[in-house]
Scaffold this motif. Sequence first.
Motif, PDB file in Angstrom:
ATOM      1  N   THR A  48     -10.842  -1.782  -6.629  1.00 30.53           N
ATOM      2  CA  THR A  48      -9.493  -1.634  -6.092  1.00 30.53           C
ATOM      3  C   THR A  48      -9.445  -2.028  -4.627  1.00 30.53           C
ATOM      4  O   THR A  48      -8.517  -2.702  -4.182  1.00 30.53           O
ATOM      5  CB  THR A  48      -9.014  -0.179  -6.255  1.00 30.53           C
ATOM      6  OG1 THR A  48      -9.053   0.165  -7.635  1.00 30.53           O
ATOM      7  CG2 THR A  48      -7.602  -0.018  -5.741  1.00 30.53           C
ATOM      8  N   ARG A  49     -10.447  -1.602  -3.855  1.00 28.44           N
ATOM      9  CA  ARG A  49     -10.492  -1.981  -2.439  1.00 28.44           C
ATOM     10  C   ARG A  49     -10.558  -3.499  -2.291  1.00 28.44           C
ATOM     11  O   ARG A  49      -9.870  -4.096  -1.458  1.00 28.44           O
ATOM     12  CB  ARG A  49     -11.698  -1.335  -1.756  1.00 28.44           C
ATOM     13  CG  ARG A  49     -11.607   0.183  -1.648  1.00 28.44           C
ATOM     14  CD  ARG A  49     -12.590   0.705  -0.619  1.00 28.44           C
ATOM     15  NE  ARG A  49     -12.577   2.159  -0.565  1.00 28.44           N
ATOM     16  CZ  ARG A  49     -13.469   2.935  -1.158  1.00 28.44           C
ATOM     17  NH1 ARG A  49     -14.449   2.386  -1.858  1.00 28.44           N
ATOM     18  NH2 ARG A  49     -13.401   4.250  -1.065  1.00 28.44           N
TER      19      ARG A  49
ATOM     20  N   SER B  40      -5.501   2.388  -0.958  1.00 27.13           N
ATOM     21  CA  SER B  40      -4.303   2.175  -0.135  1.00 27.13           C
ATOM     22  C   SER B  40      -4.223   3.215   0.984  1.00 27.13           C
ATOM     23  O   SER B  40      -3.864   2.884   2.117  1.00 27.13           O
ATOM     24  CB  SER B  40      -3.048   2.252  -1.007  1.00 27.13           C
ATOM     25  OG  SER B  40      -3.008   1.190  -1.935  1.00 27.13           O
TER      26      SER B  40
ATOM     27  N   ASP C  33       0.821  -1.215   0.000  1.00 26.21           N
ATOM     28  CA  ASP C  33       0.000   0.000   0.000  1.00 26.21           C
ATOM     29  C   ASP C  33       0.852   1.262   0.000  1.00 26.21           C
ATOM     30  O   ASP C  33       0.514   2.252  -0.659  1.00 26.21           O
ATOM     31  CB  ASP C  33      -0.948   0.004   1.196  1.00 26.21           C
ATOM     32  CG  ASP C  33      -2.094  -0.988   1.028  1.00 26.21           C
ATOM     33  OD1 ASP C  33      -2.605  -1.086  -0.102  1.00 26.21           O
ATOM     34  OD2 ASP C  33      -2.473  -1.661   1.994  1.00 26.21           O
TER      35      ASP C  33
ATOM     36  N   GLN D 107       2.063   1.811  -3.494  1.00 29.18           N
ATOM     37  CA  GLN D 107       1.010   2.389  -4.337  1.00 29.18           C
ATOM     38  C   GLN D 107       0.936   3.906  -4.147  1.00 29.18           C
ATOM     39  O   GLN D 107       0.821   4.662  -5.116  1.00 29.18           O
ATOM     40  CB  GLN D 107      -0.348   1.761  -3.992  1.00 29.18           C
ATOM     41  CG  GLN D 107      -0.474   0.288  -4.327  1.00 29.18           C
ATOM     42  CD  GLN D 107      -0.383   0.012  -5.807  1.00 29.18           C
ATOM     43  OE1 GLN D 107      -0.732   0.853  -6.638  1.00 29.18           O
ATOM     44  NE2 GLN D 107       0.096  -1.171  -6.149  1.00 29.18           N
TER      45      GLN D 107
ATOM     46  N   ARG E 179      -6.617   3.008  -6.799  1.00 31.69           N
ATOM     47  CA  ARG E 179      -5.721   2.194  -5.970  1.00 31.69           C
ATOM     48  C   ARG E 179      -5.081   3.044  -4.880  1.00 31.69           C
ATOM     49  O   ARG E 179      -4.897   2.590  -3.747  1.00 31.69           O
ATOM     50  CB  ARG E 179      -4.638   1.544  -6.822  1.00 31.69           C
ATOM     51  CG  ARG E 179      -5.156   0.523  -7.809  1.00 31.69           C
ATOM     52  CD  ARG E 179      -4.077  -0.401  -8.308  1.00 31.69           C
ATOM     53  NE  ARG E 179      -3.649  -1.345  -7.277  1.00 31.69           N
ATOM     54  CZ  ARG E 179      -2.793  -2.334  -7.487  1.00 31.69           C
ATOM     55  NH1 ARG E 179      -2.281  -2.518  -8.690  1.00 31.69           N
ATOM     56  NH2 ARG E 179      -2.448  -3.152  -6.512  1.00 31.69           N
TER      57      ARG E 179
ATOM     58  N   ARG F 265      -4.665   5.722 -11.612  1.00 28.97           N
ATOM     59  CA  ARG F 265      -3.967   5.432 -10.359  1.00 28.97           C
ATOM     60  C   ARG F 265      -4.780   5.827  -9.127  1.00 28.97           C
ATOM     61  O   ARG F 265      -4.558   5.306  -8.033  1.00 28.97           O
ATOM     62  CB  ARG F 265      -2.633   6.180 -10.333  1.00 28.97           C
ATOM     63  CG  ARG F 265      -1.560   5.591 -11.227  1.00 28.97           C
ATOM     64  CD  ARG F 265      -0.893   4.442 -10.535  1.00 28.97           C
ATOM     65  NE  ARG F 265       0.245   3.925 -11.286  1.00 28.97           N
ATOM     66  CZ  ARG F 265       0.997   2.943 -10.894  1.00 28.97           C
ATOM     67  NH1 ARG F 265       0.725   2.327  -9.758  1.00 28.97           N
ATOM     68  NH2 ARG F 265       2.003   2.519 -11.628  1.00 28.97           N
TER      69      ARG F 265
ATOM     70  N   SER G 231      -8.447  -8.577 -10.255  1.00 28.27           N
ATOM     71  CA  SER G 231      -7.477  -7.767 -11.005  1.00 28.27           C
ATOM     72  C   SER G 231      -7.868  -7.659 -12.474  1.00 28.27           C
ATOM     73  O   SER G 231      -7.774  -6.577 -13.071  1.00 28.27           O
ATOM     74  CB  SER G 231      -6.075  -8.381 -10.892  1.00 28.27           C
ATOM     75  OG  SER G 231      -5.646  -8.423  -9.561  1.00 28.27           O
TER      76      SER G 231
ATOM     77  N   GLN H 293      -7.137  -5.168  -2.988  1.00 28.14           N
ATOM     78  CA  GLN H 293      -6.175  -5.100  -1.898  1.00 28.14           C
ATOM     79  C   GLN H 293      -6.508  -6.123  -0.811  1.00 28.14           C
ATOM     80  O   GLN H 293      -5.620  -6.723  -0.211  1.00 28.14           O
ATOM     81  CB  GLN H 293      -6.142  -3.693  -1.302  1.00 28.14           C
ATOM     82  CG  GLN H 293      -5.595  -2.629  -2.250  1.00 28.14           C
ATOM     83  CD  GLN H 293      -4.178  -2.926  -2.690  1.00 28.14           C
ATOM     84  OE1 GLN H 293      -3.958  -3.361  -3.813  1.00 28.14           O
ATOM     85  NE2 GLN H 293      -3.217  -2.700  -1.823  1.00 28.14           N
TER      86      GLN H 293
END
Length: 578
Positions: A181-182, A302, A119, A122, A298, A295, A229, A185
């Motif tokens: 994205t969450r 993060s 994280d 990122q 993510r 970006r 992903s 992770q």
Amino acid sequence: MKKMFLRLRPFIGLVICSGLFIIGNSLANLQMPALLADIVNNGVAMGDSDYVTHTGIRMLGVAFFAVCCSLGTTYCSSRIATGFSSRLRDELFYKVQSFSEGEVDRFGTASLITRSINDVSQIQHFLMMLIRNMLSAPITAIGGVYLAFSCNAQLAMIVFAAMPLIVLIVVGISRFSIPLTRVMQEKLDQVNLVLREKLRGVRVIRAFGTEEYEEQRFARANEDLTGVSIRMQRTMSAMSPLVMIVLNGATVFLIYVGGVKVNNGLMPYGDIMAVVEYVMQILMSMMMISMIFIRIPRAVASAGRINAILDCDTAIEGGNVTDSGETRGRLEFRNVTFSYENADEPAVKNISFTAEKGQTVAIIGSTGSGKTTLLNLIPRFYDAQEGQILIDGIDHREYDLKALRDKIGFAAQKAVLFAGSVADNIAYGLDNATREQVEHAARIAQAEEFILDKIGGYDSPIEQGGQNLSGGQKQRLSIARAIIRRPEFYLFDDSFSALDFRTDLELRRALAAETENSTVLIVAQRVSTIMHADQILVLERGELVGHGTHQELMRTCEIYREIVLSQLSEQEATQNGR
């Protein structure tokens, strides 16, 4: 994300310098199309070679200035991003160090590692891209549109009309990407958890032949991560082609319209070249902005995961007491009750006893009776929900945490060693420990013999986790690490279990002389280890069901008697207790 940006304050000087470099680079790049149009219209078209030469030299100067600004931007953005991520990792490390066992259990070790490494990376990559592009892209886009309008308003309107469509594409796709994205992770946490368990338990896995099961378990976690992903990448990959289609379509239409005007003599050829160049700069700016938006999901996810750690209230905070005065070595439990989070019933319930300086208190009971939990409450790895624990007559919650733990020498149930030398691991228990102190602690812990048998002796290396040592050797080094502190309280959490009977006996004899001015608490399953203790606490399902000496408990506590007779004969139990 706002809290993340507030942490950039120490780098404000570099941020300003980077901003100046970015502005200079953007303005220089915006000058190039105008100079190119000037060469074509006033130099090439007029056949003036001197004008072409002079303007070309100006272009080289502007290009050199742009390169210098670009290098300055790269340097500043790299320093900011790497420095920021380094500080962030430090904050996370110090915060996690302050966590109680409860907070560590809540987040999970695998998740804490992922947040501290993946994280943070990122955030670092996003910050570097943001610094380089977030200011330059708007300046270039707005400047390009303005200068394009200055050259030819009709051609510029073609590009301007495409802008709202591009914004809708970027915003729409980003809204779908953030939730994915969450989830991604979280799936990465699960992969790390499975992999970590696999590596730590490799001997057990091989011993039971469950490699295939573990492969399937990892495959499921990996497939879950891969599936999420792929869904996110499919969503995000649609952004660049859609933006390119819109802008390239606008460019083709612009060249067509401009070509008609040039053919009809309504505008010079240099102007259409300048407008096309501005369009290309606008195109690159929009692409940079779209990359930032790619970006953002993510980075936001993060940042949220990192802030969850940094904003977590630590359940255990120290007080202000650093010295207990004249009283030393007295420990008292007063009606102490503790439950783990989400547990059905307390791990220990209504425990009361007193241990005086110089006494040895043993704790025995069946598996899961709360022995280790009781010991873990003393150094405040956890805090009891009810009751008090008094250290030297003062509630241990009033002590500064370091002052409290400086009073304690702790040998854990599972011996934990660190990569380094034998001496380093023993000296870990005392700042600035001398070699004499290290050797003395090793002799008391009955570790000297096997240490000297090693090539290098006390300087011989220990692999990570002590993998090149036996269980008994690791336990003895762990005990030596506690002994070297010469604390008021020794806590031995079943740390004699891997020792043979002879070593156990010799260690206890040596330890008795070493700890005569300290209070010793021993958790043990082996009756011979604890039967000579001044007090023995018998736990059953978290409750204190017996309290006294060996002889007293043999008469009054049936549970203790059963434990003893399961290991010793009636005659041995009677004789050894005398």
